[in-house]
Design a protein around this motif. Structure first.
Motif, PDB file in Angstrom:
ATOM      1  N   ARG A 156      45.565  29.986  19.857  1.00 17.27           N
ATOM      2  CA  ARG A 156      46.281  29.120  20.776  1.00 17.27           C
ATOM      3  C   ARG A 156      47.580  29.789  21.195  1.00 17.27           C
ATOM      4  O   ARG A 156      48.105  30.611  20.469  1.00 17.27           O
ATOM      5  N   PRO A 157      48.139  29.470  22.366  1.00 17.90           N
ATOM      6  CA  PRO A 157      47.723  28.371  23.253  1.00 17.90           C
ATOM      7  C   PRO A 157      46.582  28.706  24.190  1.00 17.90           C
ATOM      8  O   PRO A 157      46.128  27.847  24.927  1.00 17.90           O
ATOM      9  N   THR A 158      46.120  29.971  24.175  1.00 11.29           N
ATOM     10  CA  THR A 158      45.024  30.305  25.103  1.00 11.29           C
ATOM     11  C   THR A 158      43.767  29.535  24.737  1.00 11.29           C
ATOM     12  O   THR A 158      43.234  28.771  25.529  1.00 11.29           O
ATOM     13  N   GLY A 159      43.259  29.731  23.523  1.00  6.00           N
ATOM     14  CA  GLY A 159      42.101  28.990  23.054  1.00  6.00           C
ATOM     15  C   GLY A 159      40.809  29.314  23.773  1.00  6.00           C
ATOM     16  O   GLY A 159      39.832  28.572  23.671  1.00  6.00           O
TER      17      GLY A 159
ATOM     18  N   ARG B  36      36.376  27.206  27.372  1.00  6.39           N
ATOM     19  CA  ARG B  36      37.659  26.746  26.818  1.00  6.39           C
ATOM     20  C   ARG B  36      37.462  25.354  26.221  1.00  6.39           C
ATOM     21  O   ARG B  36      37.423  24.354  26.928  1.00  6.39           O
TER      22      ARG B  36
END
Length: 324
Positions: free
Chosen positions: A233-236, A275
């Motif tokens: 995270r924060p991409t995830g 996502r």
């Protein structure tokens, strides 16, 4: 000393009250005198003597009552943190007031547990332990005794080298694909096992062609082994790679002749980007991806090519994931 404690003069009472102002305020407890035959100054003197005596002796009370009966019998009732006690006043002195003060003091001392009574000497420390005696010397010819068996320590459980707990994900993925000029709908169902960062699993899938003519039906069935990598995270974002097998099944109508085989197989390679958005143990995961096949598959009916499944098929999907 006993006579002085039982019969302190009024001036001594006032002097003691001035010497202990803080303690007197701390021991502010009610004293009720219910003796109609006593004069007011006599009752006040008894109350002052009780407070002074208890202050000097280090005794504490919550409430004290003095009652006189019709037959001149007098009793005292005391209440402290250790309990309450009603005690008749025994006539020993010339003045009843002296006996009342002595009875109040005696009643309070009876309520105090032996260990908490003021002035009780502390117990003497226990005697020092005796030094251990040396073990007896065995005879020269005696063989030494075998050492006692030591319990084998239980093996310590080592933590997982990865440092992450094992998770299991179950998912269902409605999917739409484009087979050249033909659209297809279907779904994937599978399970992944691993950590939050890296997992692997098995998926089963099926597709149905939507734009084929009424002369035949077109369906696809298959299975794939998949490996998923989730970025922190924060991409995830989750990247999925799968290798499997695909079987294209053609079902022509009764009056239609299939020029090609009704079963067309090929190896497949899945590539997906998704996502997940988690809501507790559940997640919704939009996906974009593509499938690559090892061979092009053409469906020929009545000497005409009706459907051609190309080598690359784009897809869009939405997964429902449950994690435990």
């Amino acid at each position: 000393m006993r006579a002085m404690r039982k019969k302190p003069p009024f001036a001594a009472i006032a002097l003691c009250s001035g010497l202990f102002p803080v303690s007197a305020r701390a021991a502010d407890y009610p004293i009720k005198v219910d003796c109609p035959a006593w004069r007011a100054d006599a009752a006040a003197q008894v109350e002052a003597r009780i407070r002074t005596t208890l202050l000097v002796e280090g005794l504490a009370a919550r409430q004290i009552s003095i009652s006189c009966a019709a037959d001149d019998a007098v009793s005292v009732s005391v209440e402290s943190e250790h309990g309450s006690l009603l005690l008749p006043v025994a006539r020993r002195a010339e003045r009843i007031e002296d006996d009342v003060v002595s009875s109040v003091e005696a009643a309070l001392r009876q309520l105090i547990p032996p260990a908490a009574e003021p002035g009780t000497p502390e117990p003497a420390p226990p005697n020092a332990p005796e030094p251990p005696t040396a073990p007896p010397t065995p005879p020269p010819n005696a063989s030494p005794a075998p050492p006692p068996n030591k319990p084998t320590p239980a093996p310590k459980s080592e933590p997982d080298s990865s440092g992450a707990a094992t998770l299991t994900e179950l998912y269902v993925t409605p999917t739409g694909e484009l087979w050249g000029s033909t659209k297809a709908l279907g779904a994937d169902a599978g399970m992944n096992v691993g950590s939050e960062r890296l997992s692997y699993g098995l998926a089963l899938f099926g597709r149905v062609g939507l734009d084929e003519p009424s002369s035949f039906d077109l369906r696809e069935w298959g299975a794939a082994v998949r490996l998923a990598l989730t970025l922190p995270r924060p991409t995830g974002v989750r990247l999925t790679l799968g290798i499997g097998a695909s079987l294209l099944v053609t079902s022509p109508a009764a009056n239609v002749v299939a020029e090609s085989s009704t079963l067309l197989s090929a190896a497949s390679l899945d590539v997906k980007v998704s996502r997940p958005f988690w809501f507790g143990a559940f997640a919704l995961s939009p996906e974009l991806g593509a499938r690559l096949f090892s061979a092009r598959r053409n469906v020929v009916v009545d000497q005409h090519e009706q459907v051609a499944l190309p080598l690359a098929v784009p897809q869009i999907a939405l997964s429902l994931i449950y994690k435990r």
